[in-house]
Each structure stands twice: as C-alpha cells, then as structure tokens.
Design an enzyme around this catalytic site. Structure first.
Site, PDB file in Angstrom:
ATOM      1  N   ARG A 103      47.232  65.102  45.835  1.00 26.46           N
ATOM      2  CA  ARG A 103      48.015  63.877  45.956  1.00 26.46           C
ATOM      3  C   ARG A 103      48.092  63.497  47.424  1.00 26.46           C
ATOM      4  O   ARG A 103      48.319  64.352  48.284  1.00 26.46           O
ATOM      5  CB  ARG A 103      49.435  64.076  45.401  1.00 26.46           C
ATOM      6  CG  ARG A 103      49.526  64.114  43.889  1.00 26.46           C
ATOM      7  CD  ARG A 103      49.190  62.749  43.251  1.00 26.46           C
ATOM      8  NE  ARG A 103      49.279  62.770  41.801  1.00 26.46           N
ATOM      9  CZ  ARG A 103      48.260  62.982  40.976  1.00 26.46           C
ATOM     10  NH1 ARG A 103      47.038  63.189  41.446  1.00 26.46           N
ATOM     11  NH2 ARG A 103      48.435  62.975  39.669  1.00 26.46           N
ATOM     12  N   GLU A 158      48.433  54.641  47.375  1.00 26.34           N
ATOM     13  CA  GLU A 158      47.350  54.114  46.526  1.00 26.34           C
ATOM     14  C   GLU A 158      47.784  52.807  45.870  1.00 26.34           C
ATOM     15  O   GLU A 158      48.948  52.685  45.487  1.00 26.34           O
ATOM     16  CB  GLU A 158      46.987  55.159  45.455  1.00 26.34           C
ATOM     17  CG  GLU A 158      46.341  56.369  46.087  1.00 26.34           C
ATOM     18  CD  GLU A 158      45.928  57.430  45.058  1.00 26.34           C
ATOM     19  OE1 GLU A 158      45.952  57.152  43.845  1.00 26.34           O
ATOM     20  OE2 GLU A 158      45.579  58.527  45.494  1.00 26.34           O
ATOM     21  N   HIS A 169      40.231  57.781  44.562  1.00 30.46           N
ATOM     22  CA  HIS A 169      40.863  58.597  43.500  1.00 30.46           C
ATOM     23  C   HIS A 169      39.928  58.649  42.275  1.00 30.46           C
ATOM     24  O   HIS A 169      40.301  58.243  41.167  1.00 30.46           O
ATOM     25  CB  HIS A 169      42.250  58.070  43.116  1.00 30.46           C
ATOM     26  CG  HIS A 169      43.103  59.119  42.450  1.00 30.46           C
ATOM     27  ND1 HIS A 169      44.474  59.198  42.614  1.00 30.46           N
ATOM     28  CD2 HIS A 169      42.784  60.159  41.631  1.00 30.46           C
ATOM     29  CE1 HIS A 169      44.945  60.219  41.917  1.00 30.46           C
ATOM     30  NE2 HIS A 169      43.931  60.814  41.303  1.00 30.46           N
TER      31      HIS A 169
HETATM   32  O1  LIG Z   1      44.899  64.714  36.782  1.00 32.31           O
HETATM   33  C1  LIG Z   1      45.449  64.094  37.697  1.00 32.31           C
HETATM   34  O2  LIG Z   1      46.634  64.269  37.981  1.00 32.31           O
HETATM   35  C2  LIG Z   1      44.694  63.117  38.455  1.00 32.31           C
HETATM   36  O3  LIG Z   1      45.160  62.592  39.431  1.00 32.31           O
HETATM   37  C3  LIG Z   1      43.319  62.765  38.041  1.00 32.31           C
HETATM   38  O4  LIG Z   1      42.601  62.402  39.174  1.00 32.31           O
END
Ligand SMILES: O=C(O)C(=O)CO
Length: 340
Positions: free
Chosen positions: A256, A285, A303
């Site tokens: 993240r 994002e 992403h």
């Molecule tokens: O699985 C997740 O949390 C994602 O962000 C996929 O990219």
C-alpha cells in the site's frame, strides 16, 4: 449461525460476478436470492444501499465485485455506507483484495459482523510482479530503456546493474506474498532477511532469516514491502527511517502506498540516498506523486501487480466461496475478524 429455512436468504451484491464460471453463480442462486446495485461513489452507493434495504431487505450478506478499471470506488466501507444493512441484521461483508484498509473492520467487529477478504487470488500474481520489479530495479532497467529510446547506446558511467547474487533482500511483512517473494528471489541467488510482527515457525521460513526492523534497514540492499496498511504502518518509511538505511538502497512497494511517506521518498531519490524505487502503489491513488514520475530512478506501474487475464475470475470465485461458506455454515472462508 446456519441459514436453514424454507425462505431463501437475500444477498445484496455490488456489480455482477460476470467473470466467474456460470455454474458457480448458479449454485449460489439456488441457495439465496440476489439483488444488485451498481458501482458508484461512496455517497451514491450509500443511497443505493439504503433504498435496497428499504425496498427489498433485509439482507444477510453484502458482497462487492468491484470493477477495478472503473472509478470511483465506493470506499470506505464504513458505517455511513453499510449502516442500513447492519441495522437490519446483515452478518457478512466481502470484497476483493487481500488488503482491507478501506474497510472499517472495527465497526463491523463491534456489531458482530464478519468481513471476508480474498487473500489467495493476489498472492502469486503480486509475488511474480514483485520479483520482476526487484530485478528491474537491480538492473536499472528504466534508465537503460530511456537511453535506448532516446537513441543513446550503453552508458557505463551510469550505475551498473547490481548483482542479485551479491545482494540482500529485506522483506517487511512475511504473509502469503512476502513468503512467495522470498522463495522467488532466493532462486535468483539473493540472501533474504525478513521482519514481521512475529517470527515464522522454522518450517515456514524456507531459508529466510528473521531479523529486527533496524537490521532490515542497515543490512538490506533492496527492501520490499508486503505489510498491511494500518495505524502502525502508515508512513513507516519516513525521512528519519530513510536516513537510517544503507546508502544506495532500492525500495520496492507492491503493498500500500501510504506505508511510505512519498515526499520523503522523492527527497531520498533526489539525494541518491535511495538509488532506485519500483512502485505499484501510491499514497493518493490514482494520483502518482509528480516527483516519482519525474525521477529517472523509478519504475512505476498503476496498481497493476495482480492484474492479469485471470485475476478477476479468480477473485470473484474467492468471494463466491466466502459467500457459499457463509450461507452453509454461517461463517465465510477467509475472515479477517473472527466474531464467531
Ligand atoms: O489484493 C489487494 O489488496 C490488492 O491491492 C490487489 O492489488
């Protein structure tokens, strides 16, 4: 709670599971009645949920088949969004993704409601992409590609590729994805060290060495982030932490964005403290920090680490499995908050 009654329970869905095999959807249609609403902004979806509850409710579960390609997302999944479902006895929520930083899990737990995620689908896909990004960053492939496109031949005055076999990879967060990245990169000869809230059982370490957070900072040539975003990890990598790292470190992030303070990363890239960064996720994002875009030392993707031809199908099937298990046993397959 087992849902056994002649009357079919009702399930509210956001978007249709259009990529899942027809028979896996048909099976569930025998078990429950489905009503659907469409993806929109948080406030618009909140209104659609309130209306659906009033006109068609009560619902036992609410599951979200998010369309990853279409904005806006309805997040956060909080009281303002799902309150009417909670107040009328809904007991399970599920959406795609291993991460659940967009969900108010504390609120759901306080109401005795399960939140179920999809940890299997992203694991290998994200680990494969991370391995590619680590190799790209080790080799400085973005700089080389930019040179080739500009008609410049190999420039040995630029930092040469780092040799994976002489490099140490520090993994922060040794869950499903971290473990796979560790295995992948050991195949390329990297020494792997890891930091995790708890040490793994020895048979799960598979050659990786458990070390302190400080050791990750001072020993790693590459740091790859695989931890969830929460209050403890937000801006875990800030200016002060970058300063404690080895000079010329490489940072890779497919977890993240907000685990890193992006302003501090841009500064560290500009000063050379961080040699290169390969990033799939961003603090705000879908915006990417202009300093990251401008830097010659970044490899960026939007992403998309999980995004291949089959990920939506597998993600929808994992959500449907959560739902099937909930309808049969009262508990979804992958709960992040065990309220039973
Ligand atoms: O699985 C997740 O949390 C994602 O962000 C996929 O990219």
């Amino acid at each position: 709670m087992t849902l056994t009654s002649d009357i079919k329970p009702k399930v509210l869905i956001l978007n249709a599971p259009d990529k899942a095999p027809i028979d896996s959807v048909a099976k569930l249609k025998e078990m429950a009645e489905f009503y659907s609403i469409e993806q929109a902004s948080h406030d618009a979806v909140a209104g659609r949920i309130a209306e659906a509850v009033k006109e068609k409710g009560p619902f036992v579960a609410f599951v979200v088949f998010i369309n990853w390609w279409s904005r806006p997302f309805p997040w956060p999944m909080d009281e303002a969004l799902v309150g009417p479902l909670v107040e009328t006895g809904c007991k399970m929520f599920s959406a795609g993704g291993a991460g659940y930083d967009f969900v108010d899990v504390k609120y759901m737990s306080s109401k005795g409601i399960y939140y179920a995620n999809t940890p299997k689908m992203p694991a290998l896909r994200t680990a494969d992409s991370t391995a590619m990004m680590i190799l790209q960053a080790l080799r400085g492939s973005s700089e080389r590609e930019a040179d080739a496109r500009a008609g410049k031949w190999f420039d040995p005055s630029k930092p040469l590729a780092k040799d994976a076999r002489c490099s140490t990879l520090g993994i922060i967060g040794m869950g499903n994805i971290g473990k796979l990245v560790s295995e992948h990169m050991q195949h390329f000869g990297m020494k792997v060290i890891y930091y995790n809230r708890n040490r793994l059982p020895p048979d799960e370490e598979k050659g990786a060495e458990y070390v302190s957070f400080e050791d990750i900072l001072v020993r790693s040539d590459v740091i790859s982030l695989h931890c969830p975003l929460n209050e403890d990890t937000r801006h875990l990598f800030n200016k002060e932490v970058f300063n404690r790292m080895k000079d010329g470190i490489i940072i890779v992030n497919t977890s993240r964005g907000a685990v890193i303070d992006e302003n501090a990363l841009v500064e560290a890239l500009d000063s050379g403290k961080v040699l290169r960064a390969a990033l799939d996720v961003y603090e705000f994002e879908p915006q990417i920090h202009p300093g990251l875009i401008a830097s010659k030392h970044t490899t960026l993707s939007p992403h998309a680490a999980v995004a291949n031809e089959t990920f939506e199908r597998d993600q929808q099937m994992e959500i449907l499995l959560n739902l099937e298990s909930f309808l049969k046993t009262g508990k979804p397959t992958h709960v992040v908050n065990d309220v039973s």
